[in-house]
Enzyme design. Structure first.
Site, PDB file in Angstrom:
ATOM      1  CG  ASP A 250      -1.919  -1.032   1.258  1.00 18.91           C
ATOM      2  OD1 ASP A 250      -2.140  -1.617   0.193  1.00 18.91           O
ATOM      3  OD2 ASP A 250      -2.519  -1.266   2.325  1.00 18.91           O
ATOM      4  CE  LYS A 272      -8.520   1.267  -1.959  1.00 20.33           C
ATOM      5  NZ  LYS A 272      -8.181  -0.119  -2.149  1.00 20.33           N
ATOM      6  CG  MET A 385      -9.140   5.772   6.540  1.00 22.70           C
ATOM      7  SD  MET A 385      -9.791   4.417   5.574  1.00 22.70           S
ATOM      8  CE  MET A 385     -10.390   3.327   6.859  1.00 22.70           C
TER       9      MET A 385
END
Ligand code: SAH
Length: 478
Positions: A250, A272, A385
């Site tokens: 990642d 991402k 997040m």
């Protein structure tokens, strides 16, 4: 390369050791362990050396050094406390083209003795070319910890069984696979850990030989890389990074961590980044399955822990559906790692009995969050997040009854050298974050323990809501 590393076979060969004191004694023991035939040249011997001479383990020439002492020598060690004599020995060795080591005296040496991790027949030698001996010792300590105590036993066993494998598996590629799998097995680990039986290892090796034809040896290791500081990698994570043919990682995985991947492994970024388009999860699953199915050993490296907002579950479902082998290596999740580095004791007993890890990101997540439950309890809330949703987090928590003066802490790039911590009260959470231009990756703690960062932080300074923002603590000063 300043020095060419070699391992020399001294067994039965004449080694001249000049000096009879304690430095010489340490070298004598090491040389004897390698089977060297030692001649000590020194007018007198310290007690330990005298004992070795008396028992016939070394020969003593009771004299001051003279060049003829090097007759018939294969290797020379100068271990006197006089640099003048060491220089004489070195000069004499140079004239005879003999390798010579003067203890702790680089200028009078053509060979240096490295720091050693000895699991004979496995040996690791470490040298900094004399640049930083303490660094070499630190590296040795780390490698000591890394290598199991029975590794030598395992290597000796492998040596005895080598011809067995060579005779039965002809293809070199397959042979390598047999050895790799056998050496990775529980039976091998047990031998290396000093508790297994050689017969179990032999049985494992035979099973691998039998299975060699079924050549699909692929495996996926789903590995948690921790929140950023490479020192927080587990030993098992490091091993997977070192064993892998391919590393799929990642974006969150730091450069310092990737630097520890095996050098000839193929490294692919698949992550991402919030706000940017990246590889979709379906494409990642597909790639992972294809690589493992083709026989590759794949290290799927994820930030934090693979099962904490890491979508590790989905990747494993894909591997299972394809009938492929996998292992899961946990990592330190950001919520735990960043709390430690910011001085936030997540479950300080005077403040709370519970911690909740929450994300507002993902499949219909926002609507399904139990705000009532989150706001009502005294538990520490950890939002992953959340940077883009701070206003809604604040509004929902207060609307559901959490007090506006509840402390919060935001940790940006936690555990890395860029770590920033900002604290304040829930009522002004989004405004404070904007004022300090908090960016992803950042994690938000809500609860009274968040306020303790102001006192307990140790890794990077804490900024309070009102204080003017400080950026990148390091670059600001440098
Ligand atoms: N599996 C990961 C989480 C992935 S979700 C884990 O267990 O940690 C990504 C979120 O993790 C980021 O948006 C941020 O909220 C958090 N995060 C990861 N690394 C971080 C870090 N070094 N500092 C602060 N937050 C981090």
């Amino acid at each position: 390369m300043e020095y060419f590393p070699i391992f020399a076979r001294l067994n039965g060969r004449k080694t001249v050791l000049v000096g009879g004191g304690n430095v010489a004694l340490r070298k004598a023991r090491l040389l004897l362990a390698a089977g060297a035939r030692i001649t000590v040249v020194a007018p007198a011997l310290a007690p330990g050396m005298a004992t070795l001479a008396a028992s016939g383990e070394l020969e003593h020439v009771a004299a001051r050094f003279s060049p003829e002492a090097l007759d018939g020598a294969f290797f020379v060690v100068a271990a006197t406390d006089s640099s003048a004599i060491n220089a004489e020995v070195f000069a004499a060795a140079e004239r005879r083209q003999l390798l010579c080591n003067s203890v702790d005296d680089l200028a009078q040496s053509s060979a240096i003795v490295p720091a050693i991790v000895d699991r004979s027949p496995v040996q690791v030698a470490i040298s900094t070319g004399g640049a930083a001996p303490v660094l070499a010792r630190r590296l040795r300590e780390r490698i000591e910890q890394l290598l199991p105590s029975g590794l030598g036993r395992l290597a000796a066993l492998a040596r005895r069984l080598r011809s067995r494998v060579t005779a039965r598996v002809h293809d070199p590629e397959h042979r390598r696979g047999v050895w790799e799998r056998a050496l990775d097995s529980d039976a091998a680990n047990a031998v290396a850990a000093g508790r297994g039986s050689p017969n179990d290892f032999r049985a494992e090796l035979d099973a691998q030989i039998a299975a060699a034809d079924a050549s699909s040896a692929g495996v996926a290791w789903l590995v948690g890389a921790g929140p950023g500081d490479p020192e927080l990698l587990t030993l098992r994570a490091l091993r997977a990074m070192q064993d892998a043919d391919v590393v799929l990682h990642d974006r969150l995985v730091s450069r310092e961590i990737l630097a520890r991947v095996r050098r000839d492994a193929e490294v692919i970024t698949v992550g991402k980044q919030s706000g940017c388009p990246g590889t979709t999860q379906a494409a990642i699953n597909e790639k992972l399955v294809a690589l493992v199915a083709s026989g590759k050993r794949v290290c799927r490296l994820k930030g934090g822990d693979p099962f904490v907002f890491g979508r590790g579950g989905e990747e494993i479902e894909a591997l299972r559906a394809a009938g492929l082998a996998y292992e899961i290596v946990p990592g330190i999740t950001a919520g735990v790692g960043c709390a430690a580095y910011a001085g936030i004791p997540l479950t300080h007993r005077e403040h709370t009995q519970a911690v909740q890890l929450v994300t507002a990101h993902g499949k219909g997540a926002w609507d399904s969050i139990d705000w009532q439950g989150l706001a009502a309890s005294r538990s520490t809330l950890v939002f992953y997040m959340g940077v883009a949703r701070l206003e809604r987090i604040r509004d929902q928590l207060i609307a559901h009854g959490r007090s506006p003066d509840t402390p919060f802490a935001i940790v940006e790039s936690g555990t890395t050298r860029e770590q920033r911590v900002v604290t304040g009260e829930l009522a002004t959470l989004p405004e404070v974050a904007t004022r300090h231009t908090i960016r992803s990756p950042a994690i938000v703690y809500v609860g009274t323990v968040a306020g303790l960062a102001n006192e307990l932080a140790w890794f990077a300074p804490v900024q309070s809501a009102e204080a003017p923002p400080i950026y990148a603590t390091l670059s600001a000063t440098g």
